[in-house]
Enzyme design. Sequence first.
Site, mmCIF file in Angstrom:
data_model
loop_
_atom_site.group_PDB
_atom_site.id
_atom_site.type_symbol
_atom_site.label_atom_id
_atom_site.label_comp_id
_atom_site.label_asym_id
_atom_site.label_seq_id
_atom_site.Cartn_x
_atom_site.Cartn_y
_atom_site.Cartn_z
ATOM 1 N N TYR B 128 0.813 -1.207 -0.008
ATOM 2 C CA TYR B 128 -0.034 -0.043 -0.051
ATOM 3 C C TYR B 128 0.857 1.292 -0.196
ATOM 4 O O TYR B 128 2.031 1.280 0.681
ATOM 5 C CB TYR B 128 -0.867 0.239 1.269
ATOM 6 C CG TYR B 128 -2.098 -0.840 1.302
ATOM 7 C CD1 TYR B 128 -3.303 -0.560 0.798
ATOM 8 C CD2 TYR B 128 -1.954 -2.228 1.668
ATOM 9 C CE1 TYR B 128 -4.167 -1.261 0.754
ATOM 10 C CE2 TYR B 128 -3.008 -2.923 1.832
ATOM 11 C CZ TYR B 128 -4.238 -2.662 1.264
ATOM 12 O OH TYR B 128 -5.068 -3.394 1.307
ATOM 13 N N TYR B 167 -0.688 -10.003 0.739
ATOM 14 C CA TYR B 167 0.360 -9.475 1.359
ATOM 15 C C TYR B 167 0.290 -10.209 2.895
ATOM 16 O O TYR B 167 -0.831 -10.505 3.397
ATOM 17 C CB TYR B 167 0.667 -7.876 1.335
ATOM 18 C CG TYR B 167 -0.764 -7.416 1.927
ATOM 19 C CD1 TYR B 167 -1.018 -7.248 3.258
ATOM 20 C CD2 TYR B 167 -1.923 -7.012 1.068
ATOM 21 C CE1 TYR B 167 -2.246 -6.849 3.720
ATOM 22 C CE2 TYR B 167 -2.801 -6.471 1.530
ATOM 23 C CZ TYR B 167 -3.252 -6.387 2.961
ATOM 24 O OH TYR B 167 -4.540 -5.745 3.484
ATOM 25 N N ARG B 177 -2.964 -11.997 3.690
ATOM 26 C CA ARG B 177 -4.550 -11.369 3.065
ATOM 27 C C ARG B 177 -4.463 -12.004 1.499
ATOM 28 O O ARG B 177 -3.597 -11.712 0.950
ATOM 29 C CB ARG B 177 -4.431 -9.897 3.123
ATOM 30 C CG ARG B 177 -4.642 -9.473 4.362
ATOM 31 C CD ARG B 177 -5.702 -9.553 5.306
ATOM 32 N NE ARG B 177 -7.154 -10.094 4.777
ATOM 33 C CZ ARG B 177 -7.889 -9.229 4.428
ATOM 34 N NH1 ARG B 177 -7.861 -7.887 4.433
ATOM 35 N NH2 ARG B 177 -9.009 -9.695 3.877
ATOM 36 N N HIS B 180 -7.368 -8.189 -2.475
ATOM 37 C CA HIS B 180 -8.859 -7.727 -2.235
ATOM 38 C C HIS B 180 -8.860 -6.389 -2.377
ATOM 39 O O HIS B 180 -7.890 -5.605 -2.505
ATOM 40 C CB HIS B 180 -9.235 -7.771 -0.828
ATOM 41 C CG HIS B 180 -8.353 -7.188 0.272
ATOM 42 N ND1 HIS B 180 -7.159 -7.794 0.749
ATOM 43 C CD2 HIS B 180 -8.296 -6.105 0.668
ATOM 44 C CE1 HIS B 180 -6.383 -6.926 1.541
ATOM 45 N NE2 HIS B 180 -7.132 -5.918 1.637
ATOM 46 N N HIS B 182 -10.892 -2.868 -1.094
ATOM 47 C CA HIS B 182 -11.676 -2.346 -0.193
ATOM 48 C C HIS B 182 -12.917 -1.610 -0.862
ATOM 49 O O HIS B 182 -12.456 -0.748 -1.564
ATOM 50 C CB HIS B 182 -11.078 -1.384 0.982
ATOM 51 C CG HIS B 182 -9.917 -2.144 1.683
ATOM 52 N ND1 HIS B 182 -10.189 -2.697 2.872
ATOM 53 C CD2 HIS B 182 -8.710 -2.544 1.557
ATOM 54 C CE1 HIS B 182 -9.079 -3.284 3.353
ATOM 55 N NE2 HIS B 182 -8.272 -3.178 2.455
#
Lengths: 208, 262
Positions: B128, B167, B177, B180, B182
């Site tokens: 991110y 990640y 995870r 995905h 959000h």
Amino acid sequence: MTQALGYLKETASQTAGPYVHIGLIPHMAGFDIFQNNFGNVLVGAQTKGEHIVIEGRVLDGTGTPVRDALLEIWQANAAGRYNHPADRQNKPLDDGFRGWGRTGAEFDTGLYRFETVKPGKVPGRDGRMMAPHINFWVVARGINIGLSTRMYFADEAEANTADPILNAIEQEVRRGTLVAQRSSRGGKTVYTFDIVLQGDNETVFFDI
Amino acid sequence: MNIQRQDFRREGDAPAEPFIPARNPLEFFQRDRDMHPPAYAPIYKTSVNRSPRKALLSLEQSLSEVTGPVFGHNDIGILDNDLIKNYAKTGDPIGERIIVHGQVLDECRRPVPHTLVEFWQANAAGRYRHKKDTYLAPIDPNFGGCGRTLTDENGYYFFRTVKPGPYPWRNYVNSWRPAHIHFSLFGSGFAQRLITQMYFEGDPLIKICPIVHTIPDEEAINRLVAPLDINAAVPHDCLTYRFDIVLRGRRSTLFENRLEGN
């Protein structure tokens, strides 16, 4: 067998996660991407009503500030009208006042802050007036479904005593968790509203 | 035969009114919390100290809950729904080019028009652009990882991006995870406010993810998994995934629709 009702099911909630700031307040995640950012200042100089600052922290079950929380507020204007087509009260709208704001807790202190106006009274379901209040919605890493609560104003003691929602809280001792204390700092009116996620002083959260 | 209807009203009573099944036509259906994750879900360790333990206060909805912020095209910029271009500095971001599209509906199958949809994600390497993300995978200089759009009059939305990577995260020692995106949604009232995550068809990490499995209902999990929509792919350009989102329904659909745009 019976006929099928055919309703869909609401999409399940998932945590906003630790990086919610990227999506909703990227300027707080450390970069600049959108022309218009949604922020924590709901008012301009011309906005009618008493201008106030709201600040506080979100605290976890150990009393530690939740430094990655994201908060949103939704409120009526100073006349007590929501800027939404379903509010058909015969009260003025205030141009440019949407009544909604969003911010993140500061990463180092956990403090959040909004600049807004004190809302007027809005009628409840049965037409009786509710005390002035601001609707809060809190998400964060570790919060699986957004938490809804309200902030009331300590200087509205009489209205608070008659408020149908505060009175619906069975344990009188818990009502104070929704009431922000008023103070004055640098010429500004500041309401302090901490939100406690868990423990003895747990804030009253709503299933709305 | 002449049937005499009996009138029980007394002098001074209000005149008779037709029966209306709902007095608060704007209110939303009660949320079915059995298919949402509970606040306290110990497999997701961070929820342990951040979960309210007292019962929620059930609130019959007032104007404060059935209203909510209204957004318009002035709020968003023209590149906001194009994550391939909205942070491009020296070229396009690295990764599988994809379109995500779908419809926002309510539980009565009615489209939710003109509502704000926001989305954010890791880059193709699973990193991110966030000052708190320290994963060793690289930042992509051309990828911001966030966007937003308004649904059209039929509740449809779409955006273009690159497929996010999985990640690692600190839950168990070896927790990962699944890929995905959000999503944040408003609907037309603040009681419809929702944040969720979209997963990708075929991802083997879905079935071992503690955050996914905070959701107690297997069907509700399946509804978060977007299928490949090959018919909507752009040949030689982008694959497409379809993700429909359902917000709470409103009682007004039981009879007459009284709220414009509701």
